[in-house]
Design a protein around this motif. Structure first.
Motif, PDB file in Angstrom:
ATOM      1  N   MET A   1      32.149  43.127  32.404  1.00 19.05           N
ATOM      2  CA  MET A   1      32.367  43.701  33.738  1.00 19.05           C
ATOM      3  C   MET A   1      33.699  43.179  34.305  1.00 19.05           C
ATOM      4  O   MET A   1      34.053  42.020  34.120  1.00 19.05           O
ATOM      5  CB  MET A   1      31.210  43.289  34.656  1.00 19.05           C
ATOM      6  N   SER A   2      34.418  44.033  34.974  1.00 20.94           N
ATOM      7  CA  SER A   2      35.688  43.580  35.527  1.00 20.94           C
ATOM      8  C   SER A   2      35.451  42.862  36.859  1.00 20.94           C
ATOM      9  O   SER A   2      34.366  42.915  37.427  1.00 20.94           O
ATOM     10  CB  SER A   2      36.631  44.768  35.721  1.00 20.94           C
ATOM     11  N   ASN A   3      36.490  42.219  37.344  1.00 20.85           N
ATOM     12  CA  ASN A   3      36.402  41.414  38.566  1.00 20.85           C
ATOM     13  C   ASN A   3      35.987  42.245  39.782  1.00 20.85           C
ATOM     14  O   ASN A   3      36.538  43.311  40.046  1.00 20.85           O
ATOM     15  CB  ASN A   3      37.777  40.770  38.820  1.00 20.85           C
ATOM     16  N   LYS A   4      34.998  41.688  40.528  1.00 27.23           N
ATOM     17  CA  LYS A   4      34.441  42.447  41.642  1.00 27.23           C
ATOM     18  C   LYS A   4      35.406  42.514  42.836  1.00 27.23           C
ATOM     19  O   LYS A   4      35.353  43.411  43.661  1.00 27.23           O
ATOM     20  CB  LYS A   4      33.130  41.783  42.091  1.00 27.23           C
ATOM     21  N   MET A   5      36.266  41.511  42.932  1.00 26.78           N
ATOM     22  CA  MET A   5      37.156  41.437  44.093  1.00 26.78           C
ATOM     23  C   MET A   5      38.402  42.308  43.931  1.00 26.78           C
ATOM     24  O   MET A   5      38.950  42.799  44.889  1.00 26.78           O
ATOM     25  CB  MET A   5      37.594  39.985  44.342  1.00 26.78           C
ATOM     26  N   TRP A   6      38.875  42.389  42.671  1.00 23.49           N
ATOM     27  CA  TRP A   6      40.096  43.184  42.499  1.00 23.49           C
ATOM     28  C   TRP A   6      40.083  44.065  41.258  1.00 23.49           C
ATOM     29  O   TRP A   6      41.091  44.651  40.883  1.00 23.49           O
ATOM     30  CB  TRP A   6      41.351  42.308  42.485  1.00 23.49           C
TER      31      TRP A   6
ATOM     32  N   ARG B   1      40.601  48.820  39.049  1.00 27.19           N
ATOM     33  CA  ARG B   1      41.396  49.585  38.092  1.00 27.19           C
ATOM     34  C   ARG B   1      41.367  48.990  36.687  1.00 27.19           C
ATOM     35  O   ARG B   1      42.079  49.436  35.791  1.00 27.19           O
ATOM     36  CB  ARG B   1      42.846  49.706  38.570  1.00 27.19           C
ATOM     37  N   PHE B   2      40.557  47.941  36.511  1.00 26.47           N
ATOM     38  CA  PHE B   2      40.494  47.289  35.197  1.00 26.47           C
ATOM     39  C   PHE B   2      39.249  47.719  34.448  1.00 26.47           C
ATOM     40  O   PHE B   2      38.206  47.967  35.054  1.00 26.47           O
ATOM     41  CB  PHE B   2      40.480  45.765  35.362  1.00 26.47           C
ATOM     42  N   SER B   3      39.377  47.784  33.114  1.00 30.08           N
ATOM     43  CA  SER B   3      38.173  48.096  32.347  1.00 30.08           C
ATOM     44  C   SER B   3      37.728  46.915  31.486  1.00 30.08           C
ATOM     45  O   SER B   3      36.608  46.866  31.022  1.00 30.08           O
ATOM     46  CB  SER B   3      38.398  49.333  31.474  1.00 30.08           C
ATOM     47  N   GLU B   4      38.628  45.946  31.302  1.00 28.31           N
ATOM     48  CA  GLU B   4      38.264  44.783  30.477  1.00 28.31           C
ATOM     49  C   GLU B   4      38.218  43.518  31.316  1.00 28.31           C
ATOM     50  O   GLU B   4      38.937  43.392  32.303  1.00 28.31           O
ATOM     51  CB  GLU B   4      39.329  44.574  29.393  1.00 28.31           C
ATOM     52  N   ARG B   5      37.406  42.581  30.861  1.00 34.02           N
ATOM     53  CA  ARG B   5      37.357  41.250  31.491  1.00 34.02           C
ATOM     54  C   ARG B   5      38.627  40.473  31.159  1.00 34.02           C
ATOM     55  O   ARG B   5      39.210  40.677  30.098  1.00 34.02           O
ATOM     56  CB  ARG B   5      36.186  40.463  30.896  1.00 34.02           C
ATOM     57  N   PRO B   6      39.026  39.545  32.019  1.00 31.98           N
ATOM     58  CA  PRO B   6      40.181  38.716  31.657  1.00 31.98           C
ATOM     59  C   PRO B   6      39.848  37.825  30.467  1.00 31.98           C
ATOM     60  O   PRO B   6      38.693  37.402  30.290  1.00 31.98           O
ATOM     61  CB  PRO B   6      40.434  37.869  32.905  1.00 31.98           C
ATOM     62  N   ASP B   7      40.839  37.560  29.650  1.00 35.97           N
ATOM     63  CA  ASP B   7      40.720  36.620  28.542  1.00 35.97           C
ATOM     64  C   ASP B   7      40.370  35.242  29.102  1.00 35.97           C
ATOM     65  O   ASP B   7      40.735  34.919  30.240  1.00 35.97           O
ATOM     66  CB  ASP B   7      42.070  36.566  27.811  1.00 35.97           C
TER      67      ASP B   7
ATOM     68  N   ALA C   1      34.856  31.626  37.669  1.00 40.97           N
ATOM     69  CA  ALA C   1      35.166  33.042  37.455  1.00 40.97           C
ATOM     70  C   ALA C   1      35.645  33.695  38.751  1.00 40.97           C
ATOM     71  O   ALA C   1      36.304  34.736  38.725  1.00 40.97           O
ATOM     72  CB  ALA C   1      33.942  33.766  36.926  1.00 40.97           C
ATOM     73  N   LEU C   2      35.339  33.076  39.873  1.00 42.93           N
ATOM     74  CA  LEU C   2      35.776  33.631  41.165  1.00 42.93           C
ATOM     75  C   LEU C   2      37.121  33.065  41.612  1.00 42.93           C
ATOM     76  O   LEU C   2      37.511  33.204  42.776  1.00 42.93           O
ATOM     77  CB  LEU C   2      34.703  33.398  42.232  1.00 42.93           C
ATOM     78  N   GLU C   3      37.807  32.457  40.701  1.00 40.65           N
ATOM     79  CA  GLU C   3      39.193  31.990  40.884  1.00 40.65           C
ATOM     80  C   GLU C   3      39.409  30.911  41.924  1.00 40.65           C
ATOM     81  O   GLU C   3      39.818  29.807  41.611  1.00 40.65           O
ATOM     82  CB  GLU C   3      40.139  33.167  41.260  1.00 40.65           C
TER      83      GLU C   3
END
Ligand code: ARG
Length: 461
Positions: free
Chosen positions: A1-6, A9-15, A81-83
């Motif tokens: 799942m991509s980041n909920k906050m931003w 427009r992303f389809s992949e999770r961050p590395d 994960a929430l930076e």
């Protein structure tokens, strides 16, 4: 799942490595109180302006209070994960109050949010350091009053120069700390403007009231330019510069304590409370606290130069580089306030060896200037001639390995026939310090007056 906050427009999770380099929660979690205060001010303003419903604002404020108590209680689950702190708080808020949480970020960006939080944090830090410096000044002035008459050698080039009083020496650091406090106060004045409402960089189309949020957070006014508001960290730099100078002052004093407590010098003994032993040499009394106070300077100056380098090539406006502004600065401020407290502790109960100080003050012809001054005063000699005559008298005493006052008068008179017995009276270290009555000079009565004035001033603060 991509980041909920931003992640729209992303389809992949961050590395995992992306996450690792991006995460700042380990550092910016220390901004939690400021972050929550700023969010509360923002939400209240949004409601007052009719941008969000009053009911939502109320729930947001209640949720934020809950989060604050969870963090204080240590039960808050910070998620990497929430930076960062901003997204951790907002995500928890949505767990607590549901979709209304999503309205908090209206007319705001993490860019103005973090700039606001960090300004508030640095402002609080300045207030803490100021109080610590006031305590340090108080400790110094108390000891100075106690030792206004204690004679010690004053040095230039680390060579015995003229006798001074221990109290006078301590009061020198009170004055330095006063200027340090002034520099922090100046930095505080300049930093005390609110970036909140600058949004990402350009301001916002919502009818926000930046004066209201500025006022609610104790800022003097909103910052005038939204680009400037989100992209400068000069307030951190300026505070670190003030911190660096303060650390250098502390370090010089720490160095003196290390020197004075060396058996080679033996002018001061630190209490057991501020001394450590050696695991192999049973006799040792090491001034570790002074050494570490001296060494903390490295961290403080390091943070200043580090952040100067981070900032120097950044185009406007916010750049992620600026996330690196916090760790070094926070460590530096903590190091400085610990060093101030350690120095205050050492000052409070160190014991000067008065006999040793007095003996050292008389060594190395420390009162030669007093004899030269006598020749000027009593014989109306030009100072340059008096200096030369005294130099010859010192040389005569030195070849016989005698202190000045033990050189037979006849031998002085062989060099300058008009010298009388009375000249010898100015050669004691006590009369030397007593005579230094010029404003700011080392005379015990000056020192007593200065110390008392400072104590009065500090107690009134
Ligand atoms: N953690 C960030 C920092 O300390 C907050 C701001 C992030 N802004 C952004 N556009 N990614 O600088």
């Amino acid at each position: 799942m991509s980041n909920k906050m931003w992640g729209g427009r992303f389809s992949e999770r961050p590395d995992a490595i992306m996450e690792e380099i991006n995460v700042s929660i380990d550092v910016d979690r220390h901004l939690y109180a400021q972050d929550i205060a700023a969010s509360k001010a923002h939400a209240a303003m949004l409601a007052a302006q009719g941008i969000i419903a009053a009911k939502d604002a109320k729930n947001i404020a209640k949720g934020l209070d809950t989060i604050l108590s969870e963090i204080v209680a240590g039960s808050f689950d910070f998620k990497r994960a929430l930076e960062d702190i901003h997204m951790n708080v907002e995500s928890r808020l949505s767990e607590l109050i549901g979709p209304a949480a999503g309205r908090l970020h209206t007319a705001r960006s993490r860019n103005d949010q973090v700039a606001t939080d960090f300004r508030l944090f640095v402002r609080d830090t300045i207030d803490g350091i100021d109080a610590a410096l006031a305590g340090y000044q108080h400790a110094l002035a108390e000891r100075a009053l106690q030792h206004a008459d204690t004679v010690m050698p004053g040095f230039t080039h680390l060579q015995t120069a003229q006798p001074v009083t221990f109290g006078h020496h301590l009061m020198a650091y009170v004055e330095m700390a006063a200027r340090d406090r002034g520099r922090f106060r100046d930095a505080r004045k300049r930093l005390n403007e609110s970036p909140l409402g600058a949004a990402a960089l350009a301001g916002t189309s919502f009818p926000i009231d930046r004066d209201a949020t500025a006022k609610a957070l104790g800022f003097e006014r909103p910052m005038a330019n939204s680009l400037d508001a989100v992209s400068d960290r000069d307030f951190v730099l300026e505070t670190l510069a003030a911190a660096s100078i303060a650390a250098v002052h502390l370090s010089r004093f720490a160095e003196e304590i290390v020197l004075w407590t060396s058996p080679l010098v033996g002018m001061v003994r630190l209490s057991d409370k501020f001394t450590t032993g050696s695991s192999i040499m049973p006799q040792k009394r090491n001034p570790d606290a002074a050494e570490l106070a001296r060494a903390k300077t490295g961290r403080v100056i390091g943070a200043l130069t580090g952040l100067l380098i981070v900032m120097k090539g950044l185009p406007l406006a916010y750049q992620k580089d600026m996330q690196e502004d916090k760790q070094g600065a926070m460590e530096a401020f903590a190091a400085l306030s610990l060093a101030i407290r350690a120095m205050s502790g050492m000052v409070s109960d160190l014991v000067p060896d008065e006999a040793r100080m007095k003996a050292a003050a008389g060594e190395g012809y420390a009162t030669a200037t007093d004899l030269a001054d006598w020749l000027v005063r009593e014989l109306k000699m030009p100072f340059r001639d008096a200096h030369h005559v005294t130099g010859r008298i010192v040389a005569a005493a030195s070849t016989q390995n005698l202190p000045l006052h033990e050189l037979p008068l006849a031998e002085m008179q062989a060099i300058e026939p008009r010298i009388t017995q009375q000249a010898l009276s100015v050669l004691s270290v006590e009369s030397s310090v007593k005579s230094r009555v010029s404003y700011g000079g080392t005379a015990p009565k000056n020192v007593r007056a200065q110390a008392k004035a400072w104590l009065k001033r500090l107690e009134k603060e």
